[in-house]
Write an enzyme that holds these catalytic residues in place. Structure first.
Site, PDB file in Angstrom:
ATOM      1  N   ASP A  47      42.418  12.407  81.386  1.00 28.31           N
ATOM      2  CA  ASP A  47      42.539  13.703  82.049  1.00 28.31           C
ATOM      3  C   ASP A  47      43.482  13.596  83.239  1.00 28.31           C
ATOM      4  O   ASP A  47      44.271  14.505  83.515  1.00 28.31           O
ATOM      5  CB  ASP A  47      41.170  14.188  82.526  1.00 28.31           C
ATOM      6  CG  ASP A  47      40.284  14.626  81.379  1.00 28.31           C
ATOM      7  OD1 ASP A  47      39.119  14.954  81.636  1.00 28.31           O
ATOM      8  OD2 ASP A  47      40.766  14.649  80.230  1.00 28.31           O
ATOM      9  N   SER A  48      43.397  12.479  83.952  1.00 32.76           N
ATOM     10  CA  SER A  48      44.229  12.282  85.139  1.00 32.76           C
ATOM     11  C   SER A  48      45.711  12.293  84.777  1.00 32.76           C
ATOM     12  O   SER A  48      46.520  12.961  85.430  1.00 32.76           O
ATOM     13  CB  SER A  48      43.854  10.965  85.815  1.00 32.76           C
ATOM     14  OG  SER A  48      44.729  10.689  86.882  1.00 32.76           O
ATOM     15  N   LYS A 124      30.138  20.691  86.378  1.00 31.72           N
ATOM     16  CA  LYS A 124      31.057  20.964  85.270  1.00 31.72           C
ATOM     17  C   LYS A 124      30.606  20.127  84.073  1.00 31.72           C
ATOM     18  O   LYS A 124      30.857  18.934  84.008  1.00 31.72           O
ATOM     19  CB  LYS A 124      32.492  20.627  85.663  1.00 31.72           C
ATOM     20  CG  LYS A 124      33.524  20.999  84.611  1.00 31.72           C
ATOM     21  CD  LYS A 124      34.929  20.707  85.114  1.00 31.72           C
ATOM     22  CE  LYS A 124      35.969  21.112  84.087  1.00 31.72           C
ATOM     23  NZ  LYS A 124      35.873  20.338  82.845  1.00 31.72           N
ATOM     24  N   LYS A 300      32.878  28.909  92.382  1.00 32.06           N
ATOM     25  CA  LYS A 300      33.271  30.285  92.084  1.00 32.06           C
ATOM     26  C   LYS A 300      32.962  31.176  93.283  1.00 32.06           C
ATOM     27  O   LYS A 300      31.890  31.052  93.893  1.00 32.06           O
ATOM     28  CB  LYS A 300      32.503  30.812  90.866  1.00 32.06           C
ATOM     29  CG  LYS A 300      32.661  29.971  89.606  1.00 32.06           C
ATOM     30  CD  LYS A 300      31.738  30.474  88.499  1.00 32.06           C
ATOM     31  CE  LYS A 300      31.805  29.578  87.274  1.00 32.06           C
ATOM     32  NZ  LYS A 300      30.862  29.999  86.213  1.00 32.06           N
ATOM     33  N   LYS A 324      37.639  17.813  89.796  1.00 30.89           N
ATOM     34  CA  LYS A 324      37.479  16.757  88.795  1.00 30.89           C
ATOM     35  C   LYS A 324      37.140  15.434  89.481  1.00 30.89           C
ATOM     36  O   LYS A 324      37.819  15.016  90.412  1.00 30.89           O
ATOM     37  CB  LYS A 324      38.774  16.605  87.974  1.00 30.89           C
ATOM     38  CG  LYS A 324      39.196  17.862  87.211  1.00 30.89           C
ATOM     39  CD  LYS A 324      38.237  18.206  86.088  1.00 30.89           C
ATOM     40  CE  LYS A 324      38.433  17.311  84.895  1.00 30.89           C
ATOM     41  NZ  LYS A 324      39.662  17.557  84.154  1.00 30.89           N
ATOM     42  N   CYS A 436      60.594  -2.525  67.842  1.00 31.81           N
ATOM     43  CA  CYS A 436      60.839  -3.327  66.645  1.00 31.81           C
ATOM     44  C   CYS A 436      61.981  -2.686  65.879  1.00 31.81           C
ATOM     45  O   CYS A 436      62.007  -1.467  65.682  1.00 31.81           O
ATOM     46  CB  CYS A 436      59.570  -3.374  65.793  1.00 31.81           C
ATOM     47  SG  CYS A 436      59.855  -3.913  64.095  1.00 31.81           S
TER      48      CYS A 436
END
EC number: 6.5.1.2
Length: 678
Positions: A47-48, A124, A300, A324, A436
């Protein structure tokens, strides 16, 4: 490319054509990662890293608005809808929240609102977002987030969840109400389920989120009913006019609870930012002890009228924010370093670790990204290291702990030859990427190229999965893409775990794929750096495979989404005799490529030379399809409304663009009138 490779490119010194190609490539990459995360529930980056790349794309487009990609992750939420369930259009778009990663950023969000405000705070949940529609108080249907505009109808599975009300607990239900929430599996139930899966099916889920998402997407609701899934509600979407909306977010949650929905018992109403900080501190420390996984906190604005005043962006509400949590880090030991070979030949070092628990999952492998990263972090075989894991991704080694280093720790060197085919390994433009040179002669590259070829956005051979591709390559039954179309029933049934019915399904799926669009075919053959958007642009420009094969560099760089790097890759591809042979073999075995349909009138007096903006969702058109159609008849399609805009084509759930068009007196065309004009 990997996130580190995107960051390593010095984009600020790129020529304009190269910068445009870089932006398009980054947008394509983020779209693919979004699809893997939201639709397939199989993310491959943290996520980061996704958030950092998203911010990079935002910054680049803000500085270079002329290069803004069409229908990119900047305009969308999530990924595309998975085939297999009926598709249902959301009555109100399912958006996502903007993210912050520190208390300082959270404070900035708070300070931007010029009011003394209360914030409703809640965990969350890390699960599957769902929208449940009630008609006159009775369960009607349930839909996953999908791409935010439409999702998968999973009603039968959701109805099996014990805490989902099948009837609202009220004597006066609204005519229509859409309740939104997160479907999760708690930690203990996840461990029990994995024990059962390991014993009976010899496989396990990576984490509770995957278990919840995978369960909801099962076709047999009887199996789903046996899994202890749980719904936590966090708000509402669409509602009819007879619904009396509470004055605050906190009261809304209490109302949902009275209707029979489960809400988090860790909700909190913060009266000022000091209380927000206290809540953050408390939840950060209690996180590990919670019964379920959370990956952050949600804040919120409590006052509903203030929410309405502040409004929305294209991606989501401006009145809410998600904090987060940092990725989890633990200590382990590097037992060995192996080098893996990808589809384009890129060599990626992977650390084999002493197994360690990170975020409830046992980790034994971690990416090292590239040899430059290994040297920069001074990681050696035998070192004690810090391992980070965020979400369902390959963990990474963050740093070594040299203070514990043993005398026999081995320095890691890039091999000079491919570990799979022994071909020479070359450095690309003195950057971090080593490749390769074996190409189709390397079994690892062959396998990954074939997986790409059959993938959903390429030839879409849906019954030919990754594991079966590996079996077929290992058995020397396929080496080049055309070999797939030569497979027979006896060859397939001769493979392990391939019964007659499964084999026939594979053959039927192969037959079904024999008439791909030109854009799909271009994407499928795997030219380096060519994504979906570039494939569409090339197909629409050239109109046929023959014309595309004859493409000249000078012509290619004039096409939207094609910069000098991609143009060089295309020219190099067609200069390779083996590539030409592979494509010719396709045509010889009966693959019929469908060229783009040409519009009868190349120009349309209603649209020729006009600047057009598209907003909302459409019943008869996809956004990309409509954009391409308008361009093909001479319109200039832009992403924002201004005084220079001639018309706005408006679908359902149109937002601020419609409002601005009305304020500026710009002509608005509804979908019902669009067909007549076209």
């Amino acid at each position: 490319m990997t996130p580190n490779e995107f960051f390593s490119i010095k984009y600020h010194i790129l020529a304009k054509a190269e910068l445009k190609a870089y932006i398009d490539k980054l947008a394509d990459y983020l779209s693919q990662q979004s699809y893997l995360y939201h639709t397939l529930d199989k993310p491959i980056i943290s996520d980061s890293d996704y958030d950092k790349l998203f911010r990079l794309l935002q910054d680049l487009v803000n500085d270079n608005p002329q290069f803004k990609p069409i229908n990119s992750v900047l305009d969308r939420v999530g990924g595309e809808v998975l085939a297999g369930f009926e598709t249902i259009k959301h009555k109100k778009k399912m958006t996502s929240l903007a993210n912050v990663f520190s208390l300082e950023e959270l404070r900035d969000f708070y300070d931007k609102i010029e009011y003394d405000i209360e914030l409703e705070c809640e965990p969350k949940m890390d699960g599957l977002a769902i929208s449940i529609f009630y008609k006159n108080g009775k369960f009607d249907y349930a839909v996953t987030r999908g791409d935010g505009i439409q999702g998968e109808k999973v009603s039968e599975n959701v109805k099996t969840i014990r805490n989902v009300p099948l009837k609202l607990n009220t004597s006066n239900p609204p005519e229509e109400l859409e309740v939104r929430g997160e479907i999760i599996l708690d930690k203990q139930s996840f461990l029990s389920l994995n024990e059962y899966m390991q014993t009976h099916e010899n496989k396990t889920f990576a984490n509770p989120r995957n278990a919840a998402a995978g369960s909801i997407r099962m076709l047999d609701s009887k199996v789903v009913a046996k899994r202890p899934l749980k719904l936590y509600s966090y708000g509402i979407g669409y509602f009819s006019k007879d619904f009396v909306y509470p004055e605050t977010q906190f009261e809304l949650m209490q109302l949902l609870q009275s209707f029979g929905f489960t809400i988090s018992d860790n909700m909190f109403l913060a009266k000022n930012f000091s209380e927000v900080e206290e809540y953050h501190h408390k939840m950060s420390h209690q996180r590990a002890d919670l019964a379920y996984d959370i990956d952050g906190l949600v804040f919120k604005i409590n006052n509903i009228k203030l929410q309405d005043t502040i409004g929305y962006t294209a991606r989501g509400p401006k009145w809410a924010i998600a904090y987060k949590f940092p990725a989890e880090e633990v200590e382990s030991e590097v037992l060995n370093v192996e080098f893996q070979v990808g589809r384009t030949g890129a060599i990626t070092p992977v650390a084999r670790l002493k197994p360690v628990a990170v975020g409830g999952v046992i980790v034994s492998n971690a990416t090292l990204h590239n040899i430059n990263e290994i040297k920069r972090k001074d990681i050696r075989v035998g070192d004690r290291v810090i391992v980070r894991r965020a979400g369902d991704v390959i963990p990474e080694v963050v740093k070594s702990l040299p203070q514990y280093r043993k005398s026999d720790a081995q320095i890691v060197e890039m091999p000079t030859n491919c570990p799979v085919c022994d071909s020479k390994i070359e450095n690309v433009n003195d950057q971090a990427i080593y490749r390769c040179t074996g190409g189709w002669h390397c079994q690892a590259q062959t396998t990954e190229r074939l997986k790409h070829f059959v993938s959903r956005k390429a030839m879409d051979i849906d019954k030919l999965g990754a594991k079966l591709i590996e079996q077929l390559v290992a058995a020397n039954l396929i080496k080049y893409p055309a070999d797939i179309y030569k497979l027979n029933f006896e060859q397939l049934t001769g493979l392990e775990r391939m019964a007659a019915k499964s084999s026939q399904n594979v053959l039927d799926s192969i037959t079904k794929s024999k008439e791909p669009s030109l854009a799909r075919f271009i994407f499928a053959i795997g030219i380096k750096d060519i994504g979906e958007v570039s494939s569409d642009a090339l197909a629409n420009h050239f109109g046929s495979l023959e014309s595309f094969r004859d493409a000249k560099f000078e012509e290619l760089i004039e096409i939207n989404y094609i910069g000098e790097i991609i143009a060089n890759n295309i020219v190099s591809f067609w200069h390779d005799s083996l590539n030409i042979k592979i494509v010719e073999e396709f045509l010889a075995i009966g693959i019929k490529i469908q060229n783009p349909v040409k519009v009868e009138h190349a120009y349309n007096e209603s649209f020729t030379g006009k600047t057009v903006v598209i907003t909302g969702s459409f019943e008869n058109y996809g956004r990309t399809e409509l954009t391409q159609l308008l361009k093909s008849i001479g319109a200039k399609v832009t992403s924002s409304v201004s005084k220079k805009t001639d018309m706005v084509i408006c679908g359902d759930n149109a937002g601020s663009k419609l409002t601005k068009a009305q304020e500026l007196g710009v002509e608005v065309i509804l979908e019902d009138n669009l067909k007549d004009l076209l």
